[in-house]
Scaffold this motif. Structure first.
Motif, short mmCIF file in Angstrom:
data_model
loop_
_atom_site.label_atom_id
_atom_site.label_comp_id
_atom_site.label_asym_id
_atom_site.label_seq_id
_atom_site.Cartn_x
_atom_site.Cartn_y
_atom_site.Cartn_z
N ARG A 1 -9.44 37.63 42.94
CA ARG A 1 -8.38 36.68 42.58
C ARG A 1 -8.51 35.37 43.34
O ARG A 1 -8.32 34.29 42.78
CB ARG A 1 -7.01 37.31 42.86
N ASN B 1 -9.16 31.83 41.46
CA ASN B 1 -8.23 30.71 41.60
C ASN B 1 -8.94 29.45 42.09
O ASN B 1 -8.68 28.34 41.63
CB ASN B 1 -7.10 31.07 42.56
N SER C 1 -9.51 25.86 39.96
CA SER C 1 -9.05 24.57 40.49
C SER C 1 -10.16 23.54 40.55
O SER C 1 -9.90 22.32 40.55
CB SER C 1 -8.44 24.76 41.88
#
Length: 351
Positions: A91, A95, A99
């Motif tokens: 995770r 993430n 981004s």
């Protein structure tokens, strides 16, 4: 034989999580196939490589080799779906990768998000162009092209607006198209005919409830576009699915004719063998085929003054190109270019 359909699901503007099983013994072949096809169809989309079942076995692979070869690999992570280990790391990396994507944060018309949501909720497998325009509620052709390209990159639609024969079909459900191709390839009748079928036969193979007759031509046109089949030169409705061709060399092919001193001979050697490479070359160069002199692992191509035989040796992972006649370089360049487009990696050796 169904690898060609993978291209319906691989798009740009994506992040790929490549999951493999540590218990498998053919890792390198699988890695090469998937990483190569992601690069070809997904552009520079980042890849996170995940080894599952790490609670059972930890298997080491040459990570540096794959990092050097595929620059868009982000990292390697071990997880277990049994005890949930490694998911926090996954995770966190996911993430971070999200981004860092250049298109994240790009300004888009607010209506586009509504269009995407409406498409996802649409129960239809496909739309006509007129229905698509109504769905978008856009009249400007440039904006329609821009939106459709965006949706295609995201994998929301399969659409080739610049192709006149395919302009009037926008596929919303790739599984609908894939299932039609499955039905044709798995048809015992088409298999017995070594991949040959007529357009009017599709009514015998496809459920009319999901595949109305007026869409049969467009289904075959999409298969042709993706080099899954080709139309026999000079025919109206006759097609061949090369993956179903006989592996046996036709009696009409005389290898000895290409084993003369003046033959221009090349060998393409590669470490990774793409699935269906010869079949795709046959589809791409079907205008140059010499009659029915083609089979699952080779073909003869001709111009007015030269002939070329292309043969695949699966065990040695080589393709041999032998050209005879006049202007050999011209025909060779045609064949070589087709191979270049198809192969992900190659080393050309001249004999």
């Amino acid at each position: 034989m169904l690898y060609a359909t993978h291209q319906f699901f691989l798009t740009k503007r994506s992040i790929y999580i490549f999951v493999w099983d540590s218990r498998a013994d053919n890792d390198e072949d699988n890695f090469e196939y998937w990483l190569s096809i992601i690069n070809r169809l997904g552009g520079e989309s980042p890849i996170i490589i995940v080894m599952n079942k790490s609670d059972i076995r930890i298997k080491s692979i040459d990570e540096d080799f794959f990092r050097n070869k595929y620059k868009n690999i982000v990292t390697f992570i071990n997880i277990s779906c049994s005890n949930n280990s490694g998911f926090d790391d996954l995770r966190s990396v996911l993430n971070q990768v999200i981004s860092e994507q250049k298109h994240i944060g790009s300004e888009l018309p607010k209506s586009w998000n509504s269009i995407r949501e409406n498409l996802k909720n649409c129960k239809k497998n496909y739309l006509t162009f007129a229905e698509f325009k109504d769905f978008l509620n856009i009249t400007d052709s440039d904006e329609i092209n821009h939106v459709s390209g965006f949706l295609r990159d995201l994998g929301d639609i399969i659409y080739f607006g610049q192709d006149y024969g395919l302009k009037d079909i926008i596929v919303l459900n790739p599984n609908w198209l894939t299932k039609a191709i499955y039905e044709l390839i798995h048809s015992l009748e088409i298999q017995k005919s070594k991949g040959a079928f007529k357009l009017e036969q599709l009514a015998n193979f496809l459920d009319s409830k999901h595949y109305p007759e007026e869409k049969h031509f467009q289904i075959v046109a999409l298969m042709t576009k993706f080099e899954i089949c080709f139309q026999i030169l000079g025919s109206n409705n006759d097609y061949i699915i090369p993956v179903l061709l006989s592996p046996i060399l036709p009696n009409t092919v005389k290898i000895s004719n290409f084993e003369v001193p003046e033959t221009l001979k090349f060998i393409v050697r590669y470490t990774f063998l793409p699935a269906g490479i010869i079949e795709r070359i046959i589809c791409r160069l079907n205008f140059y085929l010499e009659g029915e002199n083609y089979w699952k692992y080779g073909a003869i191509f001709t111009t007015e003054v030269s002939r070329a035989i292309v043969q695949l040796d699966r065990c040695k992972k080589i393709i041999t190109i032998s050209v005879i006649g006049s202007l050999q370089a011209y025909l060779f360049s045609i064949v070589k270019n087709a191979i270049d487009i198809t192969l992900f990696e190659e080393e050309l050796l001249k004999n």
